[in-house]
Design a protein around this motif. Sequence first.
Motif, PDB file in Angstrom:
ATOM      1  N   GLY A 123       0.819  -1.212   0.000  1.00  0.00           N
ATOM      2  CA  GLY A 123       0.000   0.000   0.000  1.00  0.00           C
ATOM      3  C   GLY A 123       0.846   1.251   0.000  1.00  0.00           C
ATOM      4  O   GLY A 123       1.995   1.250   0.447  1.00  0.00           O
ATOM      5  N   TYR A 124       0.278   2.312  -0.535  1.00  0.00           N
ATOM      6  CA  TYR A 124       0.931   3.618  -0.510  1.00  0.00           C
ATOM      7  C   TYR A 124      -0.143   4.687  -0.606  1.00  0.00           C
ATOM      8  O   TYR A 124      -1.302   4.412  -0.954  1.00  0.00           O
ATOM      9  N   GLN A 125       0.238   5.910  -0.296  1.00  0.00           N
ATOM     10  CA  GLN A 125      -0.703   7.034  -0.316  1.00  0.00           C
ATOM     11  C   GLN A 125      -0.414   7.947  -1.489  1.00  0.00           C
ATOM     12  O   GLN A 125       0.735   8.118  -1.910  1.00  0.00           O
ATOM     13  N   ILE A 126      -1.479   8.536  -2.018  1.00  0.00           N
ATOM     14  CA  ILE A 126      -1.367   9.550  -3.065  1.00  0.00           C
ATOM     15  C   ILE A 126      -2.145  10.783  -2.615  1.00  0.00           C
ATOM     16  O   ILE A 126      -3.094  10.692  -1.835  1.00  0.00           O
ATOM     17  N   ARG A 127      -1.722  11.908  -3.122  1.00  0.00           N
ATOM     18  CA  ARG A 127      -2.358  13.169  -2.736  1.00  0.00           C
ATOM     19  C   ARG A 127      -2.096  14.213  -3.810  1.00  0.00           C
ATOM     20  O   ARG A 127      -0.986  14.278  -4.350  1.00  0.00           O
ATOM     21  N   SER A 128      -3.106  14.977  -4.131  1.00  0.00           N
ATOM     22  CA  SER A 128      -2.972  16.005  -5.154  1.00  0.00           C
ATOM     23  C   SER A 128      -3.571  17.314  -4.651  1.00  0.00           C
ATOM     24  O   SER A 128      -4.641  17.316  -4.042  1.00  0.00           O
ATOM     25  N   GLU A 129      -2.879  18.386  -4.921  1.00  0.00           N
ATOM     26  CA  GLU A 129      -3.380  19.712  -4.574  1.00  0.00           C
ATOM     27  C   GLU A 129      -4.196  20.327  -5.701  1.00  0.00           C
ATOM     28  O   GLU A 129      -4.763  21.402  -5.526  1.00  0.00           O
ATOM     29  N   ILE A 130      -4.229  19.673  -6.843  1.00  0.00           N
ATOM     30  CA  ILE A 130      -4.990  20.173  -7.989  1.00  0.00           C
ATOM     31  C   ILE A 130      -6.037  19.142  -8.372  1.00  0.00           C
ATOM     32  O   ILE A 130      -5.855  17.933  -8.177  1.00  0.00           O
ATOM     33  N   ARG A 131      -7.141  19.615  -8.915  1.00  0.00           N
ATOM     34  CA  ARG A 131      -8.220  18.721  -9.326  1.00  0.00           C
ATOM     35  C   ARG A 131      -7.855  18.081 -10.667  1.00  0.00           C
ATOM     36  O   ARG A 131      -6.939  18.524 -11.366  1.00  0.00           O
ATOM     37  N   GLY A 132      -8.568  17.049 -11.023  1.00  0.00           N
ATOM     38  CA  GLY A 132      -8.351  16.410 -12.317  1.00  0.00           C
ATOM     39  C   GLY A 132      -8.627  14.926 -12.250  1.00  0.00           C
ATOM     40  O   GLY A 132      -8.931  14.367 -11.200  1.00  0.00           O
ATOM     41  N   ARG A 133      -8.523  14.283 -13.401  1.00  0.00           N
ATOM     42  CA  ARG A 133      -8.690  12.841 -13.498  1.00  0.00           C
ATOM     43  C   ARG A 133      -7.361  12.239 -13.935  1.00  0.00           C
ATOM     44  O   ARG A 133      -6.781  12.648 -14.946  1.00  0.00           O
TER      45      ARG A 133
END
Length: 434
Positions: A123-133
């Motif tokens: 497992g790992y985490q992802i994170r984005s400060e901008i919207r999108g697909r």
Amino acid sequence: MREALSGLTVRGRAFLAAGITAIVCGVLLDQSTLSRIGMLLVALPLVTAVVAAWGRYRLALVRHIEPHLTEAGQPAKVELTIANEGRIPTGTLLLEETVPYALGGRPRFVVDRIGFGWRHKLGYQIRSEIRGRFDIGPMRVTVADPFGLVELNRAFQSTVPFTVTPRVIALPPTPLTGNATSSGDSRPRAFLGGSAEDVTVREYRRGDELRRVHWRSSARLGELMVRREEQPWQARATVFLDNRRSVHRGQGASSSFEHAVVVAASVAVHLVEAGYSVRLVTSGGSTPGAASAGGGELNAGWHDREGQADAAALLEALAVVETVQHHRIDASWIGEAGQGGVTVAVLGSLDEEDAGVLRRVRHRTGAALAFSLAVDGWSAVHLAPEQRRPSGVPLLVQHGWKAVELGVGDSVAARWRELGTRGTASGAAAGAAR
């Protein structure tokens, strides 16, 4: 075979070089034992390469993202399940996941030997400060034999979509004045607010319960009348996002358009939670029942309130909307799906050429409310007061809208509360506009 030989590790190449050296020395020194040892050292990496080339590692990968729809700035967890479905045990596996740059660095894992039928979870985490697909994957796998002599590169071609929605600001309850059109048939009148009960009546039939008798209608008509089955009324609202590139300022996540998307998302979610059936349109017009990822045309359709699912559909549509080159607003959506309801617009800078559209929207809706962004505040270039564009609020108020100006650093919740209590133009001004 060529791929397997090119995949020899440092250890495999060392075995091969040592074997050749031992064979040569055995021949020169007439030492058959040394030559046999050299042949064994040469054969071991070659046989391993053949087995690796012709062996079929059957590895399975399953990805699971929780949650699959995440607000910008919030983390999500990706769970990986690696399974060996073949009969050949694997050596050490080096896994490298392909992740878009906006979601962070590429995760890498080292997995020890996996036997037949074994499963390994990562497992790992992802994170984005901008919207999108975004697409998660494919994953590259480096497979090593149990002796560490050969490494082969493989890849899982599957990908998993991941959507980052705009941030949503909690808005306070605010009285909105507008007509609520029904979601059923034969609705004789409209209501204000979220919903009401259908109190139409019909003639009394044998077997009807007396508690359903509508005495006021019975007295007026002179015969026994009963209430029909209660049917829900659904208030409707349209959230309009002005996504014309020419009316916004700034670049990327710090632009006025991205702030407008956040405002539109907050309003849409707030209206769905308040019981409204919400549709989402942009300045490029609308295509009923479709949402375009290109951003030119977007219509998330009417979303009746069914909990978080409908708000999620609106947010997913807003996650991919982009600016367009249109200079004028396509107003074809104004006459769609009847009239009435509430229209909430999130606008950039306005000029007199937009007055016709503003007038048409106001005349075809029960209530028209607008956020007018002071877009010059998002400009990267400092503008003198005389170079700044005038506020669009006077133009909106002139045509009967309830409007507030929203600048950099202004509280969206406070402006929403102010918008709900602000009046439209004065009687004289409204009369002149008409």
